[in-house]
Write an enzyme that holds these catalytic residues in place. Structure first.
Site, PDB file in Angstrom:
ATOM      1  CG  ASP A  94      -1.770  -0.435   0.956  1.00  0.00           C
ATOM      2  OD1 ASP A  94      -2.222  -1.289  -0.291  1.00  0.00           O
ATOM      3  OD2 ASP A  94      -3.025  -0.337   1.701  1.00  0.00           O
ATOM      4  CG  HIS A 144      -4.197  -6.525   5.015  1.00  0.00           C
ATOM      5  ND1 HIS A 144      -3.475  -5.524   5.874  1.00  0.00           N
ATOM      6  CD2 HIS A 144      -5.442  -6.126   4.428  1.00  0.00           C
ATOM      7  CE1 HIS A 144      -4.005  -4.249   6.177  1.00  0.00           C
ATOM      8  NE2 HIS A 144      -5.711  -4.803   5.193  1.00  0.00           N
ATOM      9  NE  ARG A 145      -6.456  -4.412   9.400  1.00  0.00           N
ATOM     10  CZ  ARG A 145      -4.726  -3.540   9.744  1.00  0.00           C
ATOM     11  NH1 ARG A 145      -4.288  -4.462   9.843  1.00  0.00           N
ATOM     12  NH2 ARG A 145      -4.375  -2.278   9.070  1.00  0.00           N
ATOM     13  CG  ASN A 196      -7.723  -3.935  -2.731  1.00  0.00           C
ATOM     14  OD1 ASN A 196      -8.678  -3.063  -3.036  1.00  0.00           O
ATOM     15  ND2 ASN A 196      -7.376  -4.802  -1.946  1.00  0.00           N
ATOM     16  CG  ASP A 249      -8.803  -1.420   9.803  1.00  0.00           C
ATOM     17  OD1 ASP A 249      -9.699  -2.204   9.205  1.00  0.00           O
ATOM     18  OD2 ASP A 249      -8.027  -0.356   9.313  1.00  0.00           O
ATOM     19  CD  GLU A 255      -8.089  -3.999   3.072  1.00  0.00           C
ATOM     20  OE1 GLU A 255      -7.097  -2.924   3.087  1.00  0.00           O
ATOM     21  OE2 GLU A 255      -9.075  -3.351   3.670  1.00  0.00           O
ATOM     22  CE  LYS A 304      -5.066  -3.157   1.423  1.00  0.00           C
ATOM     23  NZ  LYS A 304      -4.345  -2.541   0.248  1.00  0.00           N
TER      24      LYS A 304
END
Length: 437
Positions: free
Chosen positions: A31, A390-391, A80, A304, A332, A416
């Site tokens: 990112d 990614h999370r 993204n 998040d 995402e 990311k």
């Protein structure tokens, strides 16, 4: 590693500043590299030292072009990266004479940007949708945007608000001494807006917050400076969670405590409600694992953290309800649905009702392979899909520290924001001889 949110904000603020900035503690991930490349495409001079986590930025104050007016639009390909896409849309729209095209991967084309474009166009911006209305790709012709006062909804993403605020000094404010951005209703992820306001002040623009509003003085400009980026609180949450769900384990974070700029640094307050022993000072946070208990909590201010909490909930006694996180649907991936599917694979009962997620862990907090109803193990593994998010990868990996047999599909998606994530997990699994604890 450094914060993604702070890195991308600092890069843009420095690019729009007068003078030169040196950023330290910079995160180098997919990112942030996308943001750096886009700024270079916009003729911002960067001196990049990835091994030292440093970036020097020669500010331009505006992205007004140095090329001929009839050159083809500058192509900004942003993958993204939602932060880069929203922030650069506003900054480019407010740079008279600039012509650019903002696009990303297929998932980015499914992430709405309508709330941001609507308010900019209402005040004179020239932004057109190339394909489906409300979504990238965007064709932008930079113009003088009318400032003074704006009103916008902020129910989908706080990044829309931050995008407007960071670029507001470029707007045509007329005779008004202050630019005022008012919010039409509640604001999602308010701590991220506070981050933006604080960083604007650190770069010399004395923005301030009021009741459902933010004020920015007219004729202000950013000034180049040396700026140290604090560690990423969102990514640090996985290690606090790991300590919380393993009885007798502990985790101490340095340089992230009560005074941290990032709202997600307060995730320790969520874990504390579940039972672990927590101690936070101004600059450090420590969590000691104990028995976990389900909670009901509103995570609108730190959405998040929902995936991290959802995985911790697998090992709690009783149900956990995560409230008011509807904006997870436009991240995402659709994170609400992704959590429902992947938690269910592990034997949890998951119900999505409106903007809430209700998680009942499997009996005895023993993760199951839902395909056969037997406990998950190396001989009976469960494969977790990550949806290029990614999370999802990082949060579910923590469950594998508690019970063997968990497999992560497409682990490279962590690039990311946290390329070395699995190296950190290896450190936890096999710490060196001189490691403490």
């Amino acid at each position: 590693p450094g914060s993604k949110s702070l890195t991308n904000r600092a890069l843009l603020l420095a690019a729009l500043a007068e003078g030169t900035s040196t950023l330290t503690g910079v995160l180098f991930s997919d990112d942030t590299k996308v943001m750096m490349k886009a700024l270079q495409d916009l003729d911002v001079q960067l001196e990049v030292s990835e091994p030292n986590h440093e970036v020097g930025v020669v500010g331009r104050r505006t992205f007004a072009p140095v090329k001929a007016w009839n050159d083809p639009p500058i192509e900004l390909t942003l993958g993204n990266a939602g932060t880069a896409t929203r922030f650069l849309t506003a900054a480019c729209a407010a740079s008279p004479g600039l012509r650019c095209r903002v696009d990303g991967i297929e998932r980015m084309r499914q992430r709405t940007i309508k709330e941001l474009v609507d308010v900019l166009v209402e005040h004179g911006a020239d932004i057109k949708y190339e394909l489906e209305p409300g979504f990238p790709p965007l064709l932008i012709e930079g113009v003088n945007i009318d400032g003074g006062k704006m009103k916008m909804r902020a129910t989908i993403s706080s990044q829309y608000v931050s995008a407007v605020l960071i670029s507001s000094f470029l707007f045509n404010h007329g005779y008004t001494p202050t630019f005022v951005l008012k919010f039409d209703g509640p604001v999602v992820s308010w701590p991220y807006i506070e981050i933006t306001v604080k960083m604007m002040r650190q770069f010399g623009v004395k923005a301030s917050t009021g009741w459902r509003s933010v004020m920015v003085p007219n004729l202000a400009s950013y000034k180049g400076r040396d700026y140290a980026i604090e560690p990423d609180a969102s990514n640090a949450s996985y290690f606090l969670a790991a300590a919380a769900l393993i009885d007798g384990a502990s985790c101490t974070l340095g340089n992230l405590g009560k005074t941290a700029l990032q709202g997600d640094a307060k995730f320790y307050t969520v874990l504390k409600q579940m039972g672990p022993k927590v101690r936070a000072t101004k600059t450090t946070t420590k969590v000691n694992g104990r028995a976990l208990y389900g909670i009901k909590i509103n995570l609108n201010d730190m959405p998040d953290m929902a995936q991290t909490l959802a995985v911790v909930a697998l090992f709690a006694t009783g149900r956990t309800v995560i409230r008011n996180v509807g904006n997870l649907r436009v991240k995402e991936t659709d994170r609400m649905e992704a959590l429902r599917i992947e938690l269910s694979k592990l034997g949890a009962n998951v119900i999505i009702k409106g903007d809430d997620i209700r998680i009942t862990p499997p009996e005895g907090n023993i993760l199951l392979n839902a395909d056969n109803g037997k406990p998950m193990s190396d001989e009976n593994p469960v494969y977790i899909d990550t949806y290029d998010d990614h999370r999802m990868a990082m949060a579910f990996s923590i469950a594998g520290l508690r019970q063997a047999g968990l497999r992560i599909n497409d682990p490279d998606c962590v690039n990311k924001t946290f390329p070395d994530f699995f190296k950190y997990l290896d450190y936890l699994r096999q710490p060196p001889d001189n490691a403490k604890g």
